[in-house]
Design an enzyme around this catalytic site. Sequence first.
Site, PDB file in Angstrom:
ATOM      1  N   LYS A 124      -1.042   4.704   4.436  1.00 18.68           N
ATOM      2  CA  LYS A 124      -2.420   3.783   5.141  1.00 18.68           C
ATOM      3  C   LYS A 124      -1.415   3.978   6.763  1.00 18.68           C
ATOM      4  O   LYS A 124      -0.609   4.200   6.999  1.00 18.68           O
ATOM      5  CB  LYS A 124      -2.145   2.840   4.282  1.00 18.68           C
ATOM      6  CG  LYS A 124      -2.793   1.802   4.435  1.00 18.68           C
ATOM      7  CD  LYS A 124      -2.990   0.395   3.742  1.00 18.68           C
ATOM      8  CE  LYS A 124      -4.224  -0.370   4.544  1.00 18.68           C
ATOM      9  NZ  LYS A 124      -5.465   0.040   4.539  1.00 18.68           N
ATOM     10  N   HIS A 170       0.798  -1.588   0.081  1.00 23.40           N
ATOM     11  CA  HIS A 170       0.558   0.129   0.023  1.00 23.40           C
ATOM     12  C   HIS A 170       0.873   0.966   0.028  1.00 23.40           C
ATOM     13  O   HIS A 170       1.992   1.416   0.202  1.00 23.40           O
ATOM     14  CB  HIS A 170      -1.066   0.039   1.333  1.00 23.40           C
ATOM     15  CG  HIS A 170      -2.084  -0.912   0.949  1.00 23.40           C
ATOM     16  ND1 HIS A 170      -2.263  -2.298   1.397  1.00 23.40           N
ATOM     17  CD2 HIS A 170      -3.612  -0.806   0.860  1.00 23.40           C
ATOM     18  CE1 HIS A 170      -3.018  -2.535   0.855  1.00 23.40           C
ATOM     19  NE2 HIS A 170      -3.736  -2.083   0.524  1.00 23.40           N
TER      20      HIS A 170
END
Length: 267
Positions: free
Chosen positions: A160, A156
């Site tokens: 995040k 990610h």
Amino acid sequence: MTELIKVVVTGAAGRMGREVVKMVLQDEQMQLAAAVGPSSGPVDAGTLVGLEPCGVLVTPDLETALSNAKADVLVDFTVPHAAYGNTTAAIMHGVRPVIGTTGITPEQIEELDKLCQSRGIGGLIAPNFSIGAILMMKFAAQASKYLPHVEIIEYHGDQKLDAPSGTSVKTAELISEVREELRQGNPQEKETIEGSRGGYYNGFRIHSVRLPGVFAQQEVIFGGFGQTLKIRHDSYDRAGYMPGVSVAVKKVMTYTGLIYGFEHLMD
């Protein structure tokens, strides 16, 4: 004519929230009842997402929105420390929560389920609304019956907040439902750098990669004698989650209690 489903969107000014607002405004079975998010002034939610003005202004106050909107469903894509409170508030107002924010604990999920049951409404918490990602999880669980040596690598962007991702945790849970705990690797192995083997879950490892330029990918790797199997899903655009969110908003109207995992709504 079927009555429209009135939807409140929290996190409406965020990247996922804007996609949800756009989806609701373009769905003939839904009506945008309120859009909640930080705002420096009166902003029309339609204008915010690049569509025609819809007459719904973005408001910073969820309680006021829930009190005034007379909504059916709340869709939340915010941040972990806000999602639980938003979900509780929605249920207390009799509004069905559809939560895409990850980081809500199993204990909190249990509490929210009881609250939904007491109010006689449905709810959903889903780590991932992508149809492809759900299939990846299902295929991984099936494969683990035959190739129990497995590791998960999830990728990610560096902004995040939670690690591992909700999708990887859900994948691990589904694998563990059909695979007995098996502690993998050499029993004498030693990490010379702490954490280099990843997070431990039911005998296998989850590795979280956080880098700028990455959107969302997950790879589940299985190892056997003389072979490996890799099951991978890649997301390239937030719009890819919206068909799943649309299904969730409609189906959450049909049952009572909180469901964890979008896979339970798939045929």
